[in-house]
Scaffold this active site. Structure first.
Site, PDB file in Angstrom:
ATOM      1  N   LYS A  59       0.787  -1.393  -0.027  1.00  0.00           N
ATOM      2  CA  LYS A  59       0.158   0.069   0.108  1.00  0.00           C
ATOM      3  C   LYS A  59       0.904   1.189   0.212  1.00  0.00           C
ATOM      4  O   LYS A  59       0.342   2.232  -0.415  1.00  0.00           O
ATOM      5  CB  LYS A  59      -0.977   0.103   1.053  1.00  0.00           C
ATOM      6  CG  LYS A  59      -1.878  -0.720   1.003  1.00  0.00           C
ATOM      7  CD  LYS A  59      -3.337  -0.828   2.087  1.00  0.00           C
ATOM      8  CE  LYS A  59      -4.350  -1.298   2.039  1.00  0.00           C
ATOM      9  NZ  LYS A  59      -5.370  -1.199   2.993  1.00  0.00           N
TER      10      LYS A  59
ATOM     11  N   ASP B 238     -10.424   3.247   1.601  1.00  0.00           N
ATOM     12  CA  ASP B 238     -10.583   3.090   3.021  1.00  0.00           C
ATOM     13  C   ASP B 238     -11.430   4.139   3.783  1.00  0.00           C
ATOM     14  O   ASP B 238     -12.358   3.628   4.585  1.00  0.00           O
ATOM     15  CB  ASP B 238      -9.159   2.886   3.798  1.00  0.00           C
ATOM     16  CG  ASP B 238      -8.671   1.037   3.451  1.00  0.00           C
ATOM     17  OD1 ASP B 238      -9.482   0.397   2.864  1.00  0.00           O
ATOM     18  OD2 ASP B 238      -7.522   0.935   3.578  1.00  0.00           O
TER      19      ASP B 238
HETATM   20  P1  NDP Z   1      -0.965  -2.522  10.501  1.00  0.00           P
HETATM   21  O1  NDP Z   1      -0.009  -3.729  10.490  1.00  0.00           O
HETATM   22  O2  NDP Z   1      -0.560  -1.128   9.770  1.00  0.00           O
HETATM   23  O3  NDP Z   1      -1.121  -1.843  12.040  1.00  0.00           O
HETATM   24  C1  NDP Z   1      -1.429  -2.930  13.033  1.00  0.00           C
HETATM   25  C2  NDP Z   1      -2.042  -2.087  14.227  1.00  0.00           C
HETATM   26  O4  NDP Z   1      -2.281  -2.921  15.322  1.00  0.00           O
HETATM   27  C3  NDP Z   1      -0.802  -1.172  14.796  1.00  0.00           C
HETATM   28  O5  NDP Z   1      -1.214  -0.183  15.536  1.00  0.00           O
HETATM   29  C4  NDP Z   1      -0.299  -2.267  16.036  1.00  0.00           C
HETATM   30  O6  NDP Z   1       0.236  -1.791  17.130  1.00  0.00           O
HETATM   31  C5  NDP Z   1      -1.656  -2.905  16.506  1.00  0.00           C
HETATM   32  N1  NDP Z   1      -1.527  -4.253  17.291  1.00  0.00           N
HETATM   33  C6  NDP Z   1      -1.405  -5.432  16.582  1.00  0.00           C
HETATM   34  N2  NDP Z   1      -1.433  -6.335  17.447  1.00  0.00           N
HETATM   35  C7  NDP Z   1      -1.808  -5.781  18.677  1.00  0.00           C
HETATM   36  C8  NDP Z   1      -1.771  -6.231  20.110  1.00  0.00           C
HETATM   37  N3  NDP Z   1      -1.871  -7.617  20.471  1.00  0.00           N
HETATM   38  N4  NDP Z   1      -2.244  -5.619  21.063  1.00  0.00           N
HETATM   39  C9  NDP Z   1      -2.344  -4.135  20.938  1.00  0.00           C
HETATM   40  N5  NDP Z   1      -2.226  -3.232  19.535  1.00  0.00           N
HETATM   41  C10 NDP Z   1      -1.748  -4.391  18.420  1.00  0.00           C
HETATM   42  O7  NDP Z   1      -2.268  -2.803  10.155  1.00  0.00           O
HETATM   43  P2  NDP Z   1      -3.549  -2.091   9.627  1.00  0.00           P
HETATM   44  O8  NDP Z   1      -3.717  -0.767  10.001  1.00  0.00           O
HETATM   45  O9  NDP Z   1      -3.591  -2.286   7.986  1.00  0.00           O
HETATM   46  O10 NDP Z   1      -4.947  -2.901   9.778  1.00  0.00           O
HETATM   47  C11 NDP Z   1      -5.321  -2.692  11.185  1.00  0.00           C
HETATM   48  C12 NDP Z   1      -6.591  -3.670  11.432  1.00  0.00           C
HETATM   49  O11 NDP Z   1      -7.759  -3.024  10.513  1.00  0.00           O
HETATM   50  C13 NDP Z   1      -6.364  -5.229  10.978  1.00  0.00           C
HETATM   51  O12 NDP Z   1      -7.270  -6.067  11.629  1.00  0.00           O
HETATM   52  C14 NDP Z   1      -7.138  -4.997   9.487  1.00  0.00           C
HETATM   53  O13 NDP Z   1      -7.901  -6.336   9.238  1.00  0.00           O
HETATM   54  C15 NDP Z   1      -8.141  -3.850   9.559  1.00  0.00           C
HETATM   55  N6  NDP Z   1      -8.711  -3.324   8.575  1.00  0.00           N
HETATM   56  C16 NDP Z   1     -10.126  -3.396   8.116  1.00  0.00           C
HETATM   57  C17 NDP Z   1     -10.440  -2.734   7.012  1.00  0.00           C
HETATM   58  C18 NDP Z   1     -11.967  -2.915   6.491  1.00  0.00           C
HETATM   59  O14 NDP Z   1     -12.380  -2.785   5.398  1.00  0.00           O
HETATM   60  N7  NDP Z   1     -12.716  -3.299   7.487  1.00  0.00           N
HETATM   61  C19 NDP Z   1      -9.467  -2.030   5.943  1.00  0.00           C
HETATM   62  C20 NDP Z   1      -8.136  -2.105   6.506  1.00  0.00           C
HETATM   63  C21 NDP Z   1      -7.707  -2.608   7.728  1.00  0.00           C
HETATM   64  P3  NDP Z   1       1.960  -1.241  17.200  1.00  0.00           P
HETATM   65  O15 NDP Z   1       2.098  -0.338  16.667  1.00  0.00           O
HETATM   66  O16 NDP Z   1       2.257  -1.369  18.755  1.00  0.00           O
HETATM   67  O17 NDP Z   1       2.472  -2.819  16.735  1.00  0.00           O
END
Ligand code: NDP
Length: 293
Positions: A72, A108
């Site tokens: 992306k 998005d």
């Molecule tokens: P990224 O990988 O860019 O970011 C992941 C985020 O999740 C970070 O803020 C990370 O925190 C956090 N995280 C992961 N594991 C944990 C945990 N155990 N506890 C707390 N925080 C955690 O992913 P995206 O931003 O692309 O996606 C995030 C979510 O949104 C996903 O579940 C994805 O499926 C969903 N999504 C849904 C969409 C839809 O159309 N419904 C569209 C896009 C995304 P840290 O920085 O501390 O690692």
């Protein structure tokens, strides 16, 4: 009369991995329902193949593409132009070729907004807790600011990542934007009045299905709780929010609306899914279940 299948142009979603993607199910449904002159397929593109794929797109092999992880951001410098929204969010999820030039968009944000509007969740002057600092959180923040949300509190496990993100946007108004430390979020929620909680972390989706980003004790009935996760359709967070009596919204409507917004860009026509939303959700849930058996 149905369009001639032989004259249909190819669309695709690229990513790595890609076999789990529900986009082909969604887009094929839209193509069929609205009789659009396209086909839609999933194409696995590993990172070092991305420039070659972009060349194929430029050469007209595809009429457009959806872009998912991990491309992306990496795809942005390979395109001629990115929309203001995509530039603001820092990610492209839809590519539209026009006259040999490639335009990057991010649907998005539109998907999130349309999903919230359909659920009658209005962000104007609302106090919001936004969990996460990844790509999805950036799209959500874009919408919250555009819609005139009140105080926005961002809480991410890795505080430094959230700080870096907000510092990168320092030229914009930082008014009403606050950081909450992850370890203090429960305590903060008990004292801090918010109306809307949005989970934009992946805590709650496999392999973290048993995890909720918030303890149940922090949830109340006067909240609207939105989880961007659509796999599973009801996360632990949403189960607990429901039990507390809160209004809940999962990530499926956002997934559907971001895909519809992408198809509108490729087809150049407005697609009204009001009457078929439930049917699309059913189709996606069936595909999701078939994959998790
Ligand atoms: P990224 O990988 O860019 O970011 C992941 C985020 O999740 C970070 O803020 C990370 O925190 C956090 N995280 C992961 N594991 C944990 C945990 N155990 N506890 C707390 N925080 C955690 O992913 P995206 O931003 O692309 O996606 C995030 C979510 O949104 C996903 O579940 C994805 O499926 C969903 N999504 C849904 C969409 C839809 O159309 N419904 C569209 C896009 C995304 P840290 O920085 O501390 O690692």
């Amino acid at each position: 009369m149905k369009s001639d299948p032989g004259s249909r142009r190819r669309l695709c979603v690229i990513g790595d991995p890609i076999s789990h993607s529900l986009s082909p199910v969604l887009q094929s449904f839209l193509i069929e329902h609205f009789d659009l002159p396209f086909t839609y397929e999933a194409v696995r593109v590993v990172p070092n193949e991305l420039p070659a794929f972009v060349e194929k797109l430029r050469a007209g092999e595809f009429a457009g593409a959806s872009v998912t992880l991990p491309h992306k951001q990496a795809v942005m410098p390979l395109l001629e132009e990115c929309s203001p929204t995509a530039r603001h969010i820092g990610a492209v999820n839809t590519i539209v070729p026009e006259g040999g030039l490639l335009h990057g968009h991010n649907t998005d944000a539109a998907g999130f907004l349309r999903a919230a509007q359909a659920a009658q969740i209005d962000f104007k002057n609302q106090k919001v807790l936004l969990l996460g600092a990844g790509g999805a959180a950036k799209a959500v923040l874009h919408v919250l600011r555009e819609q005139g949300a009140g105080a926005i509190h961002i809480c991410n496990r890795d505080l430094a990542r959230a700080e870096k993100w907000l510092a990168a946007g320092a030229q914009e108004s930082q008014k009403e934007l606050h950081l909450v430390e992850w370890e203090k979020r429960e305590q903060w929620l008990q004292a801090g009045p918010v109306n809307v909680i949005i989970n934009a972390t992946s805590a709650g989706m496999p392999p973290q299905r048993e995890i909720s980003p918030l303890p149940a004790a922090a949830l109340r009935k006067d909240l609207a709780v939105i989880d961007l996760i659509y796999n599973p359709p009801e996360t632990l967070l949403l189960q607990e929010a429901k039990k507390a009596g809160a209004r809940v919204l999962n990530g499926l409507p956002m997934l559907i609306h971001q895909g519809v917004a992408a198809m509108e860009l490729w087809s150049g026509q407005k697609l009204d899914i009001g009457g078929i939303h439930a049917e699309i959700e059913k189709e996606l849930l069936a595909a999701y279940r078939a994959r998790t058996i």
